[in-house]
Design an enzyme around this catalytic site. Structure first.
Site, PDB file in Angstrom:
ATOM      1  N   ARG A   1      -2.990   6.950   1.140  1.00  0.00           N
ATOM      2  CA  ARG A   1      -3.418   7.903   1.836  1.00  0.00           C
ATOM      3  C   ARG A   1      -2.532   8.719   2.689  1.00  0.00           C
ATOM      4  NH1 ARG A   1      -8.733   5.534   4.085  1.00  0.00           N
ATOM      5  NH2 ARG A   1      -7.524   3.821   4.200  1.00  0.00           N
TER       6      ARG A   1
ATOM      7  N   TYR B   1     -15.197 -11.882  -0.104  1.00  0.00           N
ATOM      8  CA  TYR B   1     -15.846 -10.636  -0.473  1.00  0.00           C
ATOM      9  C   TYR B   1     -17.040 -11.128  -1.338  1.00  0.00           C
ATOM     10  CZ  TYR B   1     -11.857  -8.090   1.998  1.00  0.00           C
ATOM     11  OH  TYR B   1     -11.009  -7.878   2.678  1.00  0.00           O
TER      12      TYR B   1
ATOM     13  N   ASP C   1      -6.760  -3.133  -7.495  1.00  0.00           N
ATOM     14  CA  ASP C   1      -7.523  -3.633  -6.297  1.00  0.00           C
ATOM     15  C   ASP C   1      -7.813  -5.106  -6.551  1.00  0.00           C
ATOM     16  OD1 ASP C   1      -8.978  -2.908  -3.800  1.00  0.00           O
ATOM     17  OD2 ASP C   1     -10.201  -4.250  -4.561  1.00  0.00           O
TER      18      ASP C   1
ATOM     19  N   ARG D   1       0.854  -1.236  -0.249  1.00  0.00           N
ATOM     20  CA  ARG D   1       0.037   0.117  -0.144  1.00  0.00           C
ATOM     21  C   ARG D   1       0.915   1.356   0.070  1.00  0.00           C
ATOM     22  NH1 ARG D   1      -3.901  -1.688   4.306  1.00  0.00           N
ATOM     23  NH2 ARG D   1      -5.242  -3.314   3.515  1.00  0.00           N
TER      24      ARG D   1
ATOM     25  N   ARG E   1      -6.509  11.668  -5.541  1.00  0.00           N
ATOM     26  CA  ARG E   1      -7.374  10.861  -5.244  1.00  0.00           C
ATOM     27  C   ARG E   1      -8.814  11.818  -5.286  1.00  0.00           C
ATOM     28  NH1 ARG E   1     -11.542   8.289  -4.216  1.00  0.00           N
ATOM     29  NH2 ARG E   1     -11.817   6.688  -2.547  1.00  0.00           N
TER      30      ARG E   1
END
Length: 344
Positions: free
Chosen positions: A31, A153, A77, A27, A40
């Site tokens: 952020r 998921y 992703d 990652r 973003r």
């Protein structure tokens, strides 16, 4: 071994220990970087960013420009495969992914067998853009989610604390669950091969939820699908470099390495060092395993933790990384502190 004129990250995956371990962070495009937050905001939704080749390439390159990591990982992703299979996939701000649940055999029948890879062309274009922009010594990593983790998921329709919905379905309806896994195996092979063709130097298979499975289910739903993916990729690209990350696998890691044929395993921060050195690193390269929370902490605690990771693993084939993804609140100064400590 002397430092290579090629890519230090790939050299380790090829079996050559490096005097200074190559490093990157899971990652690493994210952020905690102000430049990422800016892009973003411009992109709109999360998937809009994943599927905009120029912006995805830009955020992939940001941590390389800032920190000079030895590898970039394409910004995407693990849920782009369900998306390409025609499932509804969306990301709610602050809540994570939402999918239409595949929670009973009647719904599994609606699952397409083959992904529409034209939907993923932006990912391949981003890979080509990044490859063209990277220094020749910097590796480019493509990736997919392991079938078990992606299926968790797809079955629940979202992330859950212990992935109970998928575990229950695998017990109650193993044939239907196996259908989901089989579809994910075949489409993941095609997806990874397309990433290699677009410029990826190596691949990582993220099995974030491997650690919730008991041993027999771990063998069936985590190890075996991963083995099939590795075999399928290498049938077309025999020297493909592949890293497995069965997070939380612990004592089951040696069996995973033996069965799957991966070139390296990524280990989380709970892994027992002597066990990993003797039973895993003696056979393949190891990647990891700094606790992301100590990276947030910084200071003397971070220095000690970095030194500890190096003392445990740097005498063998080793890639320095975190034990999982970097957290958004991580101070940039602490990443710089870690880099300086690893590189001396």
């Amino acid at each position: 071994m002397p430092q290579s004129a090629t890519k230090p990250f790939i050299d380790v995956l090829s079996g050559q220990r490096q005097a200074t371990p190559p490093m990157w962070m899971m990652r690493q495009a994210g952020r905690y970087l102000p430049e990422y937050r800016e892009v973003r905001a411009k992109a709109g939704g999360f998937l809009d960013l994943c599927f905009n080749p120029e912006l995805a390439a830009e955020v992939t390159l940001q941590p390389i420009r800032r920190f000079g990591f030895d590898a970039a990982i394409i910004f995407s992703d693990i849920l782009v495969i369900p998306y390409a299979l025609g499932r509804s996939v969306r990301f709610e701000v602050g809540e994570g992914p939402r999918l239409e649940p595949l929670d009973d055999p009647a719904k599994v029948v609606t699952l397409a067998a083959h992904a529409d890879f034209s939907k993923l062309k932006p990912v391949f274009e981003a890979l080509r853009l990044v490859r063209g922009a990277l220094d020749p010594k910097t590796a480019l990593i493509g990736f997919c989610g392991a079938p078990w983790t992606v299926a968790t998921y797809m079955v629940a329709g979202q992330g859950t604390p212990d992935q109970a919905p998928a575990r229950m379905m695998a017990y109650r309806h193993p044939e239907a669950f196996a259908t989901i896994i089989d579809v994910l195996v075949e489409n993941s092979i095609a997806y990874l091969l397309a990433q290699l063709a677009a410029g990826a130097d190596a691949l990582q298979i993220f099995d974030t939820w491997a650690g919730v499975l008991p041993p027999a289910e771990f063998a069936r739903w985590s190890v075996e699908p991963t083995r099939r993916i590795v075999e399928g990729v290498r049938a077309k690209v025999p020297d493909a470099k592949i890293i497995g990350f069965p997070r939380g696998a612990g004592a089951q890691l040696p069996g995973y390495v033996e069965a799957t044929g991966v070139n390296a395993v990524s280990i989380d921060w709970t892994a027992e060092p002597a066990f990993i050195r003797e039973r895993v690193q003696s056979r393949v390269a190891v990647q990891g395993n700094l606790d992301p929370l100590v990276l947030i902490t910084g200071g003397a605690a971070l220095d000690r933790a970095v030194d500890n990771v190096l003392a445990n693993f740097a005498q063998g084939r080793f890639i320095f990384n975190l034990g999982h993804g970097i957290q958004p609140e991580t101070p940039i100064a602490h990443v710089e502190q870690m880099l300086k400590r690893v590189r001396g």
